[in-house]
Write a protein that holds these residues in place. Structure first.
Motif, mmCIF file in Angstrom:
data_model
loop_
_atom_site.group_PDB
_atom_site.id
_atom_site.type_symbol
_atom_site.label_atom_id
_atom_site.label_comp_id
_atom_site.label_asym_id
_atom_site.label_seq_id
_atom_site.Cartn_x
_atom_site.Cartn_y
_atom_site.Cartn_z
ATOM 1 N N TYR A 49 4.851 -12.881 2.186
ATOM 2 C CA TYR A 49 4.505 -12.815 0.763
ATOM 3 C C TYR A 49 5.377 -11.765 0.102
ATOM 4 O O TYR A 49 5.813 -10.809 0.764
ATOM 5 C CB TYR A 49 3.030 -12.431 0.584
ATOM 6 N N ILE A 51 5.646 -9.454 -3.689
ATOM 7 C CA ILE A 51 5.189 -9.066 -5.032
ATOM 8 C C ILE A 51 6.071 -7.909 -5.502
ATOM 9 O O ILE A 51 6.810 -7.321 -4.704
ATOM 10 C CB ILE A 51 3.696 -8.641 -5.044
ATOM 11 N N ASP A 87 -3.547 -9.026 -5.026
ATOM 12 C CA ASP A 87 -3.543 -10.298 -4.316
ATOM 13 C C ASP A 87 -2.102 -10.629 -3.922
ATOM 14 O O ASP A 87 -1.217 -10.668 -4.775
ATOM 15 C CB ASP A 87 -4.122 -11.389 -5.223
ATOM 16 N N LEU A 88 -1.860 -10.849 -2.629
ATOM 17 C CA LEU A 88 -0.495 -11.123 -2.168
ATOM 18 C C LEU A 88 0.019 -12.478 -2.614
ATOM 19 O O LEU A 88 1.226 -12.694 -2.669
ATOM 20 C CB LEU A 88 -0.415 -11.012 -0.642
ATOM 21 N N ARG A 89 -0.860 -13.403 -2.940
ATOM 22 C CA ARG A 89 -0.416 -14.735 -3.375
ATOM 23 C C ARG A 89 -0.072 -14.771 -4.865
ATOM 24 O O ARG A 89 0.816 -15.500 -5.276
ATOM 25 C CB ARG A 89 -1.495 -15.758 -3.059
ATOM 26 N N THR A 90 -0.813 -13.994 -5.671
ATOM 27 C CA THR A 90 -0.655 -14.092 -7.132
ATOM 28 C C THR A 90 -0.178 -12.810 -7.804
ATOM 29 O O THR A 90 0.268 -12.850 -8.943
ATOM 30 C CB THR A 90 -1.997 -14.466 -7.785
ATOM 31 N N ALA A 103 4.410 -12.108 -8.605
ATOM 32 C CA ALA A 103 4.514 -12.584 -7.228
ATOM 33 C C ALA A 103 5.736 -13.496 -7.146
ATOM 34 O O ALA A 103 6.107 -14.145 -8.134
ATOM 35 C CB ALA A 103 3.255 -13.347 -6.833
ATOM 36 N N THR A 106 8.447 -17.180 -1.305
ATOM 37 C CA THR A 106 9.162 -16.756 -0.105
ATOM 38 C C THR A 106 9.330 -17.948 0.829
ATOM 39 O O THR A 106 8.622 -18.941 0.721
ATOM 40 C CB THR A 106 8.392 -15.655 0.652
#
Length: 117
Positions: A49, A51, A87-90, A103, A106
């Motif tokens: 991930y 960011i 949040d690592l996704r968003t 974000a 990847t």
């Protein structure tokens, strides 16, 4: 050509093996610091991930040094200064959404980590 529809530019960051599982590193992608995290829960190679590295609440580039964990179903990194969770996704900051960060997409190809900017 509409610039908004161009595919993202992918930048090689490092070999996946250079990132200790369940930690992050900082990479310079198109002149911007990006925190890249290798999350491995015991499955195959895990996931990667990315960011922004800059923590808006502390005004320091430190997110790559945060602790990875989860809050409910959300995979997060806790900022090492004020402990806000991102949040690592968003990139959303759970405690203060106004402090959310970007974000980035990847991918891992042939053992190399790539980040889209």
């Amino acid at each position: 050509m509409n610039v908004d529809r161009l595919p993202p530019a992918w930048t090689p960051v490092c070999p996946l093996d250079d990132i200790v599982p369940n930690t992050g590193v900082c990479a310079l992608v198109n002149g911007e610091q990006v925190a890249v995290f290798h999350v491995n829960n015991g499955d195959t190679d895990g996931a990667v991930y990315a960011i922004e590295n800059y923590d808006p609440s502390s005004q320091a580039a430190v997110l790559s040094r945060g602790l990875i964990g989860s809050l409910g179903e959300r995979l997060v990194v806790a900022s090492p200064i004020y402990k806000h969770h991102f949040d690592l996704r968003t990139g959303e900051c759970l405690e203060a959404p106004a402090y959310s960060v970007s974000a980035f997409a990847t991918r891992v190809e042939d053992g190399q980590v790539w980040v889209a900017a």
